[in-house]
Design a protein around this motif. Sequence first.
Motif, PDB file in Angstrom:
ATOM      1  N   PRO A 275       0.834  -0.993  -0.061  1.00 31.73           N
ATOM      2  CA  PRO A 275       0.154   0.082  -0.114  1.00 31.73           C
ATOM      3  C   PRO A 275       0.918   1.196   0.013  1.00 31.73           C
ATOM      4  N   LEU A 276       0.430   2.399  -0.463  1.00 32.35           N
ATOM      5  CA  LEU A 276       1.030   3.666  -0.489  1.00 32.35           C
ATOM      6  C   LEU A 276       1.495   4.094   0.920  1.00 32.35           C
ATOM      7  N   GLY A 277       0.737   3.773   2.023  1.00 37.04           N
ATOM      8  CA  GLY A 277       0.964   4.116   3.354  1.00 37.04           C
ATOM      9  C   GLY A 277       2.133   3.366   3.931  1.00 37.04           C
ATOM     10  N   ALA A 278       2.392   2.361   3.241  1.00 32.16           N
ATOM     11  CA  ALA A 278       3.614   1.471   3.705  1.00 32.16           C
ATOM     12  C   ALA A 278       5.002   1.909   3.275  1.00 32.16           C
ATOM     13  N   LEU A 279       5.112   2.474   2.350  1.00 32.91           N
ATOM     14  CA  LEU A 279       6.181   2.872   1.594  1.00 32.91           C
ATOM     15  C   LEU A 279       6.776   4.359   1.986  1.00 32.91           C
ATOM     16  N   PRO A 280       8.234   4.452   2.190  1.00 36.54           N
ATOM     17  CA  PRO A 280       8.969   5.724   2.610  1.00 36.54           C
ATOM     18  C   PRO A 280       8.707   6.828   1.336  1.00 36.54           C
ATOM     19  N   ILE A 281       9.056   7.997   1.869  1.00 41.11           N
ATOM     20  CA  ILE A 281       8.670   9.162   0.863  1.00 41.11           C
ATOM     21  C   ILE A 281       9.703   9.157  -0.039  1.00 41.11           C
ATOM     22  N   GLY A 282       9.567   9.541  -1.432  1.00 36.55           N
ATOM     23  CA  GLY A 282      10.570   9.272  -2.415  1.00 36.55           C
ATOM     24  C   GLY A 282      10.609   8.072  -3.268  1.00 36.55           C
ATOM     25  N   THR A 283       9.598   7.180  -2.827  1.00 34.27           N
ATOM     26  CA  THR A 283       9.632   5.952  -3.514  1.00 34.27           C
ATOM     27  C   THR A 283       9.177   5.936  -4.920  1.00 34.27           C
ATOM     28  N   GLN A 284       9.749   5.342  -5.869  1.00 32.32           N
ATOM     29  CA  GLN A 284       9.262   5.379  -7.208  1.00 32.32           C
ATOM     30  C   GLN A 284       8.263   4.105  -7.344  1.00 32.32           C
ATOM     31  N   VAL A 285       7.148   4.308  -7.801  1.00 31.68           N
ATOM     32  CA  VAL A 285       6.337   3.401  -8.047  1.00 31.68           C
ATOM     33  C   VAL A 285       5.086   3.235  -9.214  1.00 31.68           C
ATOM     34  N   HIS A 286       4.808   2.582  -9.495  1.00 34.94           N
ATOM     35  CA  HIS A 286       3.707   2.325 -10.928  1.00 34.94           C
ATOM     36  C   HIS A 286       2.621   1.546 -10.561  1.00 34.94           C
ATOM     37  N   ALA A 287       1.574   1.361 -11.469  1.00 26.15           N
ATOM     38  CA  ALA A 287       0.367   0.581 -11.580  1.00 26.15           C
ATOM     39  C   ALA A 287      -0.508   0.773 -10.246  1.00 26.15           C
ATOM     40  N   VAL A 288      -0.347   2.275  -9.931  1.00 26.48           N
ATOM     41  CA  VAL A 288      -1.058   2.563  -8.794  1.00 26.48           C
ATOM     42  C   VAL A 288      -2.588   2.693  -8.811  1.00 26.48           C
ATOM     43  N   GLU A 289      -3.307   2.143  -7.600  1.00 28.28           N
ATOM     44  CA  GLU A 289      -4.733   2.186  -7.597  1.00 28.28           C
ATOM     45  C   GLU A 289      -5.414   3.315  -7.390  1.00 28.28           C
TER      46      GLU A 289
ATOM     47  N   THR B 264       6.353   9.084  -8.262  1.00 34.69           N
ATOM     48  CA  THR B 264       7.159   9.790  -7.061  1.00 34.69           C
ATOM     49  C   THR B 264       6.076   9.822  -5.728  1.00 34.69           C
ATOM     50  N   ILE B 265       6.465   9.256  -4.607  1.00 35.93           N
ATOM     51  CA  ILE B 265       5.428   9.391  -3.669  1.00 35.93           C
ATOM     52  C   ILE B 265       6.153  10.804  -2.759  1.00 35.93           C
ATOM     53  N   LEU B 266       5.157  11.815  -2.768  1.00 39.74           N
ATOM     54  CA  LEU B 266       5.776  13.011  -2.097  1.00 39.74           C
ATOM     55  C   LEU B 266       5.595  13.602  -0.716  1.00 39.74           C
ATOM     56  N   ARG B 267       4.300  13.056  -0.372  1.00 35.72           N
ATOM     57  CA  ARG B 267       3.945  13.592   1.179  1.00 35.72           C
ATOM     58  C   ARG B 267       2.874  13.146   1.665  1.00 35.72           C
ATOM     59  N   ARG B 268       2.767  12.914   2.860  1.00 41.97           N
ATOM     60  CA  ARG B 268       1.552  12.339   3.457  1.00 41.97           C
ATOM     61  C   ARG B 268       0.581  13.595   3.955  1.00 41.97           C
ATOM     62  N   THR B 269      -0.824  13.427   4.052  1.00 42.22           N
ATOM     63  CA  THR B 269      -1.528  14.516   4.581  1.00 42.22           C
ATOM     64  C   THR B 269      -2.239  14.241   5.753  1.00 42.22           C
ATOM     65  N   GLU B 270      -3.030  15.028   6.353  1.00 44.15           N
ATOM     66  CA  GLU B 270      -3.810  14.645   7.605  1.00 44.15           C
ATOM     67  C   GLU B 270      -4.933  13.579   7.350  1.00 44.15           C
ATOM     68  N   ASN B 271      -5.552  13.410   6.215  1.00 43.20           N
ATOM     69  CA  ASN B 271      -6.723  12.585   6.132  1.00 43.20           C
ATOM     70  C   ASN B 271      -6.325  11.296   5.630  1.00 43.20           C
ATOM     71  N   LYS B 272      -5.148  10.894   6.121  1.00 40.54           N
ATOM     72  CA  LYS B 272      -4.558   9.533   5.827  1.00 40.54           C
ATOM     73  C   LYS B 272      -4.703   9.267   4.023  1.00 40.54           C
ATOM     74  N   HIS B 273      -4.242  10.391   3.585  1.00 41.43           N
ATOM     75  CA  HIS B 273      -3.745  10.191   2.044  1.00 41.43           C
ATOM     76  C   HIS B 273      -2.378  10.428   1.710  1.00 41.43           C
ATOM     77  N   ILE B 274      -2.023   9.858   0.809  1.00 42.34           N
ATOM     78  CA  ILE B 274      -0.642   9.993   0.165  1.00 42.34           C
ATOM     79  C   ILE B 274      -0.823  10.829  -1.132  1.00 42.34           C
ATOM     80  N   VAL B 275       0.197  11.699  -1.298  1.00 39.81           N
ATOM     81  CA  VAL B 275       0.253  12.481  -2.501  1.00 39.81           C
ATOM     82  C   VAL B 275       1.369  11.985  -3.364  1.00 39.81           C
ATOM     83  N   ILE B 276       1.173  11.575  -4.582  1.00 42.00           N
ATOM     84  CA  ILE B 276       1.950  11.327  -5.660  1.00 42.00           C
ATOM     85  C   ILE B 276       2.072  12.029  -6.532  1.00 42.00           C
TER      86      ILE B 276
END
Length: 304
Positions: A162-176, A194-206
């Motif tokens: 899941p996106l929440g289990a990966l560190p910031i800056g990870t390169q990913v593909h085939a994202v849901e 690229t995973i950029l940051r985390r938000t307050e509502n448990k969202h991940i910005v890519i």
Amino acid sequence: MSCLARSFQKLSLNNIVNVQTIFLRNKAKYVEKPTPGIGIAYRRKVHFPDQYTVKPLEVTNLGGRDPESGRIVVKGIGGGIKQKYHWIDWKRIGPKEGPPVVAKVVKIIKDGCRTSHVALIAYEDQLKYILATENMKPGDIIKTSCHIPRIPVRPNEGDAYPLGALPIGTQVHAVEKYPGVGGFLVHAAGSYATILRRTENKHIVIMTPSKKEFSLPQECMCTVGKLSNADHINTPIGSAQKNRELGNRPRSGWWQRKTGRFGRKIRKPPPVRVFSGPKPEAAEEVSLTVDRPFAKTLRAHFHY
């Protein structure tokens, strides 16, 4: 008299039939022409079976035509070498608790219906196709898990988390796009998000290759790594015959590429787009009506 009446009846019926045939023959059949660019491909039609299989599937080349009406929708498509379609399993399902599922890469092949290479993986007693990463090779071990730990994991290429289990800056593909729908974003050869940051509502910005930013739930699955066949965009076609083999028809000679003499417009990227889930159904509105108008009196209340 009966014979005369019968002859007049036949004559009238023949005239009516002839008039109807002439009317139907000259009547134009209205066919609604579909609009391209709404998620429907008019290059090929894949014949999917009822159950998932790793057997190459049969493909019908449409040549830019609508499969129902047969009318040309997209120009510039036609011909090409016949290709087999390899069915990609877009859903990487793993346990939410405990050790991840381990799979082994059997082989990596080229798919004529997509730009990136395809990897055949095996786990337990099943086989399936996934998109191959840049450095993936036969014999590699990949993992799949749906667990989101407190500390980010250290993934390898081809692993699905899941996106929440990966560190910031990870390169990913085939994202849901939404949890459980399968890989939706970033499929092209050599691309990655690229995973950029985390938000307050448990969202991940890519950030996708188009520099657009998406805010996705942290439960959305993704595959780690950059997609294979990165030189696809830099490989020249070389000849008109090769372009015909790829399924592209020749364009008009009047078309000329823009030289860039007057520069290009530099626009700022659009704002972050938030995907929080499918829209809920609208609640039924109940309106209360009164037949008689309000009557204001000298007292401090109203009479109905």
